[in-house]
Design a protein around this motif. Sequence first.
Motif, PDB file in Angstrom:
ATOM      1  N   ALA A 242      -0.211  -3.007   8.440  1.00 46.29           N
ATOM      2  CA  ALA A 242       0.118  -3.844   8.234  1.00 46.29           C
ATOM      3  C   ALA A 242      -1.309  -4.053   6.926  1.00 46.29           C
ATOM      4  O   ALA A 242      -1.728  -5.020   6.289  1.00 46.29           O
ATOM      5  CB  ALA A 242       0.064  -5.260   9.562  1.00 46.29           C
ATOM      6  N   SER A 243      -2.760  -4.040   7.890  1.00 44.78           N
ATOM      7  CA  SER A 243      -4.022  -3.368   6.933  1.00 44.78           C
ATOM      8  C   SER A 243      -3.501  -3.160   5.465  1.00 44.78           C
ATOM      9  O   SER A 243      -4.083  -3.368   4.876  1.00 44.78           O
ATOM     10  CB  SER A 243      -4.910  -2.998   7.370  1.00 44.78           C
ATOM     11  OG  SER A 243      -5.106  -3.457   9.000  1.00 44.78           O
ATOM     12  N   ILE A 244      -3.176  -1.399   5.288  1.00 50.16           N
ATOM     13  CA  ILE A 244      -2.444  -1.035   4.279  1.00 50.16           C
ATOM     14  C   ILE A 244      -1.726  -2.171   3.485  1.00 50.16           C
ATOM     15  O   ILE A 244      -2.149  -2.364   2.641  1.00 50.16           O
ATOM     16  CB  ILE A 244      -2.307   0.507   4.693  1.00 50.16           C
ATOM     17  CG1 ILE A 244      -3.269   1.094   5.490  1.00 50.16           C
ATOM     18  CG2 ILE A 244      -2.063   0.522   3.116  1.00 50.16           C
ATOM     19  CD1 ILE A 244      -2.551   2.613   5.500  1.00 50.16           C
ATOM     20  N   VAL A 245      -0.575  -2.460   4.309  1.00 53.01           N
ATOM     21  CA  VAL A 245      -0.056  -3.290   3.165  1.00 53.01           C
ATOM     22  C   VAL A 245      -0.542  -4.215   2.552  1.00 53.01           C
ATOM     23  O   VAL A 245      -0.503  -5.398   1.797  1.00 53.01           O
ATOM     24  CB  VAL A 245       2.033  -3.558   4.008  1.00 53.01           C
ATOM     25  CG1 VAL A 245       2.203  -4.440   3.644  1.00 53.01           C
ATOM     26  CG2 VAL A 245       2.142  -2.630   4.612  1.00 53.01           C
ATOM     27  N   VAL A 246      -1.212  -5.655   3.557  1.00 53.96           N
ATOM     28  CA  VAL A 246      -1.881  -6.723   2.876  1.00 53.96           C
ATOM     29  C   VAL A 246      -2.809  -6.237   1.596  1.00 53.96           C
ATOM     30  O   VAL A 246      -2.898  -7.283   1.374  1.00 53.96           O
ATOM     31  CB  VAL A 246      -2.527  -6.822   3.922  1.00 53.96           C
ATOM     32  CG1 VAL A 246      -3.312  -8.363   3.506  1.00 53.96           C
ATOM     33  CG2 VAL A 246      -1.107  -8.057   5.397  1.00 53.96           C
ATOM     34  N   ALA A 247      -3.688  -5.267   2.432  1.00 52.61           N
ATOM     35  CA  ALA A 247      -4.877  -5.249   1.168  1.00 52.61           C
ATOM     36  C   ALA A 247      -4.228  -4.777  -0.003  1.00 52.61           C
ATOM     37  O   ALA A 247      -4.345  -5.046  -0.876  1.00 52.61           O
ATOM     38  CB  ALA A 247      -5.352  -4.207   2.079  1.00 52.61           C
ATOM     39  N   LEU A 248      -3.745  -3.945  -0.337  1.00 56.78           N
ATOM     40  CA  LEU A 248      -2.505  -3.363  -0.675  1.00 56.78           C
ATOM     41  C   LEU A 248      -1.986  -4.630  -2.450  1.00 56.78           C
ATOM     42  O   LEU A 248      -2.209  -4.514  -3.255  1.00 56.78           O
ATOM     43  CB  LEU A 248      -1.811  -2.195  -1.288  1.00 56.78           C
ATOM     44  CG  LEU A 248      -2.477  -1.010  -0.993  1.00 56.78           C
ATOM     45  CD1 LEU A 248      -1.056   0.392  -0.308  1.00 56.78           C
ATOM     46  CD2 LEU A 248      -2.979  -0.121  -1.722  1.00 56.78           C
ATOM     47  N   THR A 249      -1.273  -5.310  -1.309  1.00 57.22           N
ATOM     48  CA  THR A 249      -0.143  -6.758  -1.683  1.00 57.22           C
ATOM     49  C   THR A 249      -1.857  -7.164  -2.864  1.00 57.22           C
ATOM     50  O   THR A 249      -1.161  -7.795  -3.638  1.00 57.22           O
ATOM     51  CB  THR A 249      -0.040  -7.042  -0.699  1.00 57.22           C
ATOM     52  OG1 THR A 249       1.202  -6.521  -0.032  1.00 57.22           O
ATOM     53  CG2 THR A 249       1.076  -7.822  -1.774  1.00 57.22           C
ATOM     54  N   ASP A 250      -2.540  -7.712  -1.557  1.00 57.53           N
ATOM     55  CA  ASP A 250      -3.588  -8.607  -2.299  1.00 57.53           C
ATOM     56  C   ASP A 250      -4.060  -8.195  -3.303  1.00 57.53           C
ATOM     57  O   ASP A 250      -4.339  -8.225  -5.075  1.00 57.53           O
ATOM     58  CB  ASP A 250      -5.198  -8.663  -1.489  1.00 57.53           C
ATOM     59  CG  ASP A 250      -5.777  -9.404  -1.315  1.00 57.53           C
ATOM     60  OD1 ASP A 250      -5.339 -10.628  -2.558  1.00 57.53           O
ATOM     61  OD2 ASP A 250      -6.658  -8.833  -2.003  1.00 57.53           O
ATOM     62  N   THR A 251      -4.944  -6.088  -3.760  1.00 56.06           N
ATOM     63  CA  THR A 251      -5.546  -5.825  -5.058  1.00 56.06           C
ATOM     64  C   THR A 251      -4.385  -6.156  -5.813  1.00 56.06           C
ATOM     65  O   THR A 251      -4.542  -5.983  -7.207  1.00 56.06           O
ATOM     66  CB  THR A 251      -5.621  -4.287  -4.428  1.00 56.06           C
ATOM     67  OG1 THR A 251      -6.045  -4.539  -2.731  1.00 56.06           O
ATOM     68  CG2 THR A 251      -6.092  -3.808  -5.308  1.00 56.06           C
ATOM     69  N   ILE A 252      -3.031  -5.374  -5.586  1.00 59.48           N
ATOM     70  CA  ILE A 252      -2.201  -5.347  -6.783  1.00 59.48           C
ATOM     71  C   ILE A 252      -1.548  -6.258  -7.326  1.00 59.48           C
ATOM     72  O   ILE A 252      -1.686  -6.613  -8.424  1.00 59.48           O
ATOM     73  CB  ILE A 252      -0.606  -4.322  -6.199  1.00 59.48           C
ATOM     74  CG1 ILE A 252      -0.991  -3.206  -6.046  1.00 59.48           C
ATOM     75  CG2 ILE A 252       0.466  -4.275  -7.344  1.00 59.48           C
ATOM     76  CD1 ILE A 252       0.206  -2.744  -5.113  1.00 59.48           C
ATOM     77  N   VAL A 253      -1.549  -7.790  -6.578  1.00 58.00           N
ATOM     78  CA  VAL A 253      -1.236  -9.019  -7.427  1.00 58.00           C
ATOM     79  C   VAL A 253      -2.242  -9.144  -8.248  1.00 58.00           C
ATOM     80  O   VAL A 253      -2.240  -9.946  -9.358  1.00 58.00           O
ATOM     81  CB  VAL A 253      -0.906 -10.102  -5.634  1.00 58.00           C
ATOM     82  CG1 VAL A 253      -0.327 -11.768  -6.945  1.00 58.00           C
ATOM     83  CG2 VAL A 253       0.878  -9.285  -5.831  1.00 58.00           C
ATOM     84  N   ARG A 254      -3.424  -8.878  -7.391  1.00 57.50           N
ATOM     85  CA  ARG A 254      -4.680  -9.529  -8.243  1.00 57.50           C
ATOM     86  C   ARG A 254      -5.225  -8.966  -9.444  1.00 57.50           C
ATOM     87  O   ARG A 254      -5.538  -9.468 -10.484  1.00 57.50           O
ATOM     88  CB  ARG A 254      -5.955  -9.750  -7.422  1.00 57.50           C
ATOM     89  CG  ARG A 254      -6.846  -9.833  -7.359  1.00 57.50           C
ATOM     90  CD  ARG A 254      -8.118  -9.536  -6.677  1.00 57.50           C
ATOM     91  NE  ARG A 254      -8.176  -9.706  -5.674  1.00 57.50           N
ATOM     92  CZ  ARG A 254      -8.483 -11.287  -4.762  1.00 57.50           C
ATOM     93  NH1 ARG A 254      -9.045 -12.219  -5.520  1.00 57.50           N
ATOM     94  NH2 ARG A 254      -8.258 -11.595  -3.474  1.00 57.50           N
ATOM     95  N   THR A 255      -4.673  -7.953  -9.660  1.00 64.09           N
ATOM     96  CA  THR A 255      -4.635  -7.490 -10.684  1.00 64.09           C
ATOM     97  C   THR A 255      -3.452  -7.540 -12.073  1.00 64.09           C
ATOM     98  O   THR A 255      -4.895  -7.770 -13.444  1.00 64.09           O
ATOM     99  CB  THR A 255      -4.081  -5.889 -10.726  1.00 64.09           C
ATOM    100  OG1 THR A 255      -5.387  -4.891  -9.814  1.00 64.09           O
ATOM    101  CG2 THR A 255      -3.964  -4.685 -12.212  1.00 64.09           C
ATOM    102  N   PHE A 256      -2.682  -8.190 -11.673  1.00 60.80           N
ATOM    103  CA  PHE A 256      -1.799  -8.990 -12.775  1.00 60.80           C
ATOM    104  C   PHE A 256      -2.009 -10.406 -12.952  1.00 60.80           C
ATOM    105  O   PHE A 256      -1.154 -11.498 -13.652  1.00 60.80           O
ATOM    106  CB  PHE A 256       0.114  -8.296 -12.654  1.00 60.80           C
ATOM    107  CG  PHE A 256       0.230  -6.899 -12.501  1.00 60.80           C
ATOM    108  CD1 PHE A 256       0.022  -6.099 -13.174  1.00 60.80           C
ATOM    109  CD2 PHE A 256      -0.199  -6.308 -11.106  1.00 60.80           C
ATOM    110  CE1 PHE A 256       0.487  -5.220 -13.523  1.00 60.80           C
ATOM    111  CE2 PHE A 256       0.767  -4.761 -11.744  1.00 60.80           C
ATOM    112  CZ  PHE A 256       0.377  -4.004 -12.839  1.00 60.80           C
ATOM    113  N   TRP A 257      -1.870 -10.958 -11.610  1.00 65.54           N
ATOM    114  CA  TRP A 257      -1.895 -12.201 -11.296  1.00 65.54           C
ATOM    115  C   TRP A 257      -2.800 -13.000 -10.654  1.00 65.54           C
ATOM    116  O   TRP A 257      -2.621 -13.153  -9.507  1.00 65.54           O
ATOM    117  CB  TRP A 257      -0.540 -13.121 -10.681  1.00 65.54           C
ATOM    118  CG  TRP A 257      -0.185 -14.309 -11.155  1.00 65.54           C
ATOM    119  CD1 TRP A 257      -1.015 -15.084 -11.989  1.00 65.54           C
ATOM    120  CD2 TRP A 257       0.529 -15.216 -10.890  1.00 65.54           C
ATOM    121  NE1 TRP A 257      -0.627 -16.342 -11.815  1.00 65.54           N
ATOM    122  CE2 TRP A 257       0.594 -16.454 -11.554  1.00 65.54           C
ATOM    123  CE3 TRP A 257       2.183 -15.148 -10.187  1.00 65.54           C
ATOM    124  CZ2 TRP A 257       1.550 -17.441 -11.258  1.00 65.54           C
ATOM    125  CZ3 TRP A 257       3.258 -15.302  -9.784  1.00 65.54           C
ATOM    126  CH2 TRP A 257       2.884 -16.705 -10.247  1.00 65.54           C
TER     127      TRP A 257
END
Length: 287
Positions: A242-257
């Motif tokens: 879950a740490s990996i999923v949450v962190a990557l989701t936050d980082t990737i979405v932050r890149t685009f929006w």
Amino acid sequence: MPVNTASLVIGLSYASLLFLVAVGLSVVFGLMRFINLATGSLYLIGGYIGWSVARSTGNFLLALLAGALAALVVGIAIERGFLQRLHRKELLQVALTLGVAYVVQDVTRWIWGGDPLRLRPPAMLRGSMELFGSVVPIYRVALIVVGAVLAILVWYLLERTKWGAYVRAGVDDLEMVQCLGINARRIFAIVFSLGAFLSGLGGALGTPVTGVAPGTDVQLLLMALIVVVLGGLGSVAGAIAASIVVALTDTIVRTFWPEASFFAVWALAATVLIVRPQGLFGRPGWA
């Protein structure tokens, strides 16, 4: 703008910090049914103490140890001073640990001020390196390695040792563990202390990346709660995934929006819980 290696490294390094905060929170709640909203405060203490020791001595490793031990001392004080009197009293637990969080935030603001503080990494971990065609910070890569090593150690401790078997048995059926003559109070103290130590270590490790300031504790606590719920209570593997999923989701979405990153994480958690209420690695009946 495509997601590149640098974004993945940033996300995975953030996942390392989230794991250190969330794994103790997950196991403590799974074993003790104790809601510890002061977990973010332990991260904050580790960050501030680590920053002060590094500024005074110039020794980064000593700063990490000092930050982790400071959080450990505060964690033991909370567990020995209050926890033993509030077992299975969830509302009082929330009120107590929320009060501790406010006290810690005010005390740290009084001592270190309200401006964000950032610690420089050791000389050997400064600068950047090329990785798979992208330039990434060396400290971020080191943070991933440290997080992976600690995740393996914690997983092995809780999943492959006799003491870990006691902890997992306590998560499933605490009353039966007590009937077998196992000292549940000692297990509680060790688990809580381990969680506090890891949170403080995460604060010291994260200061060169995220900085430390009043409010950092709240942000990390909210993200850690998402990790705990998403991964499943009492599951180390769930906390890692879950740490990996949450962190990557936050980082990737932050890149685009950037404005939608926090919403995306909560939306992801809600979606997973609708499909699997006990979380990714939680056992049925824990929802």
